[in-house]
Design a protein around this motif. Structure first.
Motif, short mmCIF file in Angstrom:
data_model
loop_
_atom_site.label_atom_id
_atom_site.label_comp_id
_atom_site.label_asym_id
_atom_site.label_seq_id
_atom_site.Cartn_x
_atom_site.Cartn_y
_atom_site.Cartn_z
N PHE A 106 3.90 0.06 -0.20
CA PHE A 106 2.89 0.38 0.80
C PHE A 106 3.62 1.13 1.90
N PHE A 111 3.62 -3.10 8.43
CA PHE A 111 2.46 -3.93 8.10
C PHE A 111 2.94 -5.25 7.50
N LEU A 114 6.15 -10.69 9.30
CA LEU A 114 5.83 -12.05 9.73
C LEU A 114 7.09 -12.80 10.09
N THR A 132 1.66 -8.92 -0.61
CA THR A 132 1.22 -8.11 -1.75
C THR A 132 -0.23 -7.70 -1.56
N LEU A 133 -0.45 -6.40 -1.57
CA LEU A 133 -1.81 -5.88 -1.46
C LEU A 133 -2.31 -5.56 -2.86
N VAL A 134 -3.50 -6.01 -3.15
CA VAL A 134 -4.02 -5.94 -4.51
C VAL A 134 -5.24 -5.04 -4.55
N GLY A 135 -5.35 -4.23 -5.57
CA GLY A 135 -6.52 -3.37 -5.68
C GLY A 135 -6.45 -2.43 -6.86
N TYR A 136 -6.90 -1.21 -6.66
CA TYR A 136 -6.98 -0.25 -7.77
C TYR A 136 -6.36 1.07 -7.34
N GLY B 112 -0.17 -15.28 8.71
CA GLY B 112 -0.25 -14.18 7.76
C GLY B 112 -1.65 -13.67 7.53
N LEU B 114 -4.03 -10.87 7.83
CA LEU B 114 -3.80 -9.43 8.00
C LEU B 114 -5.10 -8.67 7.82
N LYS B 115 -5.08 -7.45 8.29
CA LYS B 115 -6.25 -6.58 8.10
C LYS B 115 -5.79 -5.31 7.41
N PRO B 116 -5.62 -5.37 6.10
CA PRO B 116 -5.18 -4.16 5.40
C PRO B 116 -6.29 -3.11 5.40
N PRO B 117 -5.92 -1.84 5.35
CA PRO B 117 -6.94 -0.80 5.26
C PRO B 117 -7.67 -0.90 3.93
N ILE B 126 -7.72 -1.02 -1.66
CA ILE B 126 -7.23 -2.40 -1.47
C ILE B 126 -8.42 -3.35 -1.43
N VAL B 127 -8.40 -4.36 -2.29
CA VAL B 127 -9.52 -5.30 -2.35
C VAL B 127 -9.11 -6.71 -1.96
N ASP B 128 -7.82 -6.95 -1.87
CA ASP B 128 -7.36 -8.33 -1.62
C ASP B 128 -5.88 -8.27 -1.25
N TYR B 129 -5.37 -9.38 -0.75
CA TYR B 129 -3.93 -9.42 -0.52
C TYR B 129 -3.47 -10.87 -0.58
#
Lengths: 149, 149
Positions: A106, A111, A114, A132-136, B112, B114-117, B126-129
């Motif tokens: 990322f 970002f 912590l 870990t940011l999860v998505g597509y 922890g 967070l507000k990911p874009p 991004i759908v989750d983290y």
DNA sequence: TACCAAATGCAATAAATTACCATCCAACCA
DNA sequence: TGGTTGGATGGTAATTTATTGCATTTGGTA
């Protein structure tokens, strides 16, 4: 860190820790360092078996584990049931694609910085953490569009 | 969420989504909800095969995957190469023991956050983290002491 | 109660990783 | 520079984790 610097670091750590600097170890470190994403042991093996015929899958797994122990490489958690590896051992968040399993960095390294406590009330000693940011990923989103209902 | 409430939720979701509420599904949900840690499919199978002889390992894997799809259960990443499951689907940090692989909750749920874009510059959606704290649980630290050099 | 699609159990299979062991070689020393 | 040696490697087998195919069973509903 550049690939040359990583090779330098490998050389120094091997010397100071008294472990052999083998051609395989150099090749595996190079293969890992030159990739921008964070490959699995098997992906690295595929890359390497072309360049270095005779390279064994077992060696790739073993050497990566050695690198992790030496602090030269970081193991990255992904949602899939295989280990990914990162030559950049500094703390930074990762993106994981739920579709293809790809793991990459990322860009915003500040970002998710912590300050976890060294110890929880339960006596769990904290030595590290991961965000870990999860998505597509873009590629998978495009495929998705074509096949979406 | 209590185990009874989780059973209630399971019932409602099964009804609304048109999937069967089988004894196996109830048992697996119960087994998961009553555990404070976040077991693997195999650990749950071990728990369940005593209480419910004939319960199949395949069913445990399959039902857990179904629960994840239904949003009833969350899959937790750990450093080990096996999937852990959590009946609490709200976002919260986890502790992972490097020694025994145990996964449990970190008490401070505000840690922890967070507000990911929604999207990176690279087009990664991004759908989750997840925030994962890594270290050594009390039990393993005690063992360590005994065998440390 | 009877039906049917969905769910289960078992066995076989796949994928990821590790163990084992004979051979090889990087590092060290004379 | 050549010899020695303990750690490293390569190949195979074994293990662990997870998935799939298929016959049988069963929950949900008319």
């Amino acid at each position: 860190m550049s690939e040359e610097k990583k090779q330098q670091q490998l050389k120094e750590v091997c010397r100071s820790r008294g472990v052999s600097l083998t051609p395989q170890r150099r090749a595996i470190m190079r293969a890992l360092a030159v990739r921008g994403d964070h490959p699995t042991a098997d992906q690295l093996y595929d890359d390497l078996s072309c360049q270095m015929p005779g390279m064994s899958r077992t060696t790739v797994y073993r050497v990566l584990e050695t690198f992790v122990k030496l602090g030269l490489v970081r193991k990255v958690d992904s949602r899939a049931s295989k280990a990914h590896f990162d030559a950049d051992v500094t703390l930074h968040p990762h993106l994981v694609c739920l579709d293809c399993g790809k793991v990459c960095d990322f860009e915003d390294r500040d970002f998710g910085v912590l300050k976890p406590p060294a110890m929880t009330d339960d006596g769990f000693q904290i030595v590290d953490y991961a965000v870990t940011l999860v998505g597509y990923c873009r590629q998978c989103r495009h495929h998705e569009k074509a096949s979406s209902d």
